[in-house]
Design a protein around this motif. Structure first.
Motif, mmCIF file in Angstrom:
data_model
loop_
_atom_site.group_PDB
_atom_site.id
_atom_site.type_symbol
_atom_site.label_atom_id
_atom_site.label_comp_id
_atom_site.label_asym_id
_atom_site.label_seq_id
_atom_site.Cartn_x
_atom_site.Cartn_y
_atom_site.Cartn_z
ATOM 1 N N MET A 292 0.812 -1.180 0.000
ATOM 2 C CA MET A 292 0.000 0.000 0.000
ATOM 3 C C MET A 292 0.867 1.260 0.000
ATOM 4 S SD MET A 292 -2.936 1.339 2.587
ATOM 5 C CE MET A 292 -3.404 -0.303 2.885
ATOM 6 N N GLN B 111 -10.192 1.112 4.698
ATOM 7 C CA GLN B 111 -9.062 0.561 5.447
ATOM 8 C C GLN B 111 -7.917 1.563 5.519
ATOM 9 O OE1 GLN B 111 -8.416 -2.966 3.012
ATOM 10 N NE2 GLN B 111 -8.437 -4.211 4.894
ATOM 11 N N ILE B 112 -7.663 2.217 4.410
ATOM 12 C CA ILE B 112 -6.577 3.202 4.370
ATOM 13 C C ILE B 112 -6.850 4.309 5.388
ATOM 14 C CG2 ILE B 112 -5.444 4.966 2.947
ATOM 15 C CD1 ILE B 112 -5.840 3.044 0.537
ATOM 16 N N GLU C 72 -4.849 -2.589 -4.328
ATOM 17 C CA GLU C 72 -5.888 -3.608 -4.144
ATOM 18 C C GLU C 72 -6.327 -3.639 -2.683
ATOM 19 O OE1 GLU C 72 -4.460 -7.280 -5.817
ATOM 20 O OE2 GLU C 72 -4.314 -6.407 -7.829
ATOM 21 N N ALA C 73 -6.599 -2.445 -2.169
ATOM 22 C CA ALA C 73 -7.025 -2.274 -0.776
ATOM 23 C C ALA C 73 -8.360 -1.552 -0.759
ATOM 24 C CB ALA C 73 -5.982 -1.470 -0.005
ATOM 25 N N ASN C 74 -8.903 -1.481 0.399
ATOM 26 C CA ASN C 74 -10.170 -0.804 0.614
ATOM 27 C C ASN C 74 -9.885 0.621 1.087
ATOM 28 O OD1 ASN C 74 -12.332 0.168 2.335
ATOM 29 N ND2 ASN C 74 -13.257 -1.866 2.077
ATOM 30 N N ALA D 276 -5.989 3.122 -3.330
ATOM 31 C CA ALA D 276 -6.683 1.889 -2.939
ATOM 32 C C ALA D 276 -6.754 0.920 -4.116
ATOM 33 C CB ALA D 276 -8.077 2.203 -2.406
#
Length: 181
Positions: A1, A32-33, A27-29, A23
């Motif tokens: 990230m 979440q960040i 490949e993150a939400n 994101a």
């Protein structure tokens, strides 16, 4: 990230960076960040601190060899231009004046103390305040970096170009900080 964020901030700055693009790239939400870093500014701070620490680790400071240190910084900036770009964005968008290196203040203080020791040993010109030697060395090392208003080095440049530039940096540092007679 953090790699995705570094790429985004390097390209677009703090204001222009988009957490949704970070994101997607990581490949993150997005939620979440924000949960991990509180804000886009918090994420930038984490990325900037990580890159400063990386350069400090890659290029150990040696006040007894300022010419070599400047050349090694050149190599690090060619290999990792994001650190310079992040510093530029931090300067332009955050800290317009004063010390940009507060996140690594203890490290900078240790470097200044090492410069003083080298000055007392007669290895560095003592007419230049030790607090000024380090910023001057860093400024010199940025001559062909992404911060350069003239020419920015590229990894694809000919090896001879890199050698010539590093030789010029080293010779300039040698002359600039050499103690008189």
């Amino acid at each position: 990230m953090l790699d995705a964020a570094a790429a985004e901030f390097s390209r677009h700055g703090i204001a222009g960076a988009r957490v949704d693009r970070i994101a997607d790239a990581a490949e993150a939400n997005k939620a979440q960040i924000y949960a991990w870093f509180s804000s886009k500014d918090g994420l930038f701070d984490a990325v900037f601190a990580e890159h400063l620490a990386l350069i400090l680790e890659m290029v150990p400071f040696e006040p007894r060899d300022l010419p070599g240190y400047v050349a090694r910084l050149y190599d690090a900036y060619v290999e990792r231009p994001a650190v310079v770009r992040l510093a530029i964005w931090a300067r332009l968008e955050r800290t317009h004046t004063g010390d940009l290196m507060t996140v690594v203040a203890a490290d900078v203080d240790a470097k200044i103390a090492a410069v003083r020791d080298a000055q007392e040993a007669g290895l560095i010109d003592s007419e230049i305040d030790a607090r000024d030697v380090y910023p001057l060395v860093i400024g010199l090392s940025l001559a062909w970096s992404p911060a350069s208003p003239t020419i920015t080095a590229d990894p694809a440049d000919a090896a001879e170009e890199h050698r010539r530039r590093k030789a010029a940096l080293s010779a300039t540092a040698r002359r600039a900080f050499r103690p008189d007679g």
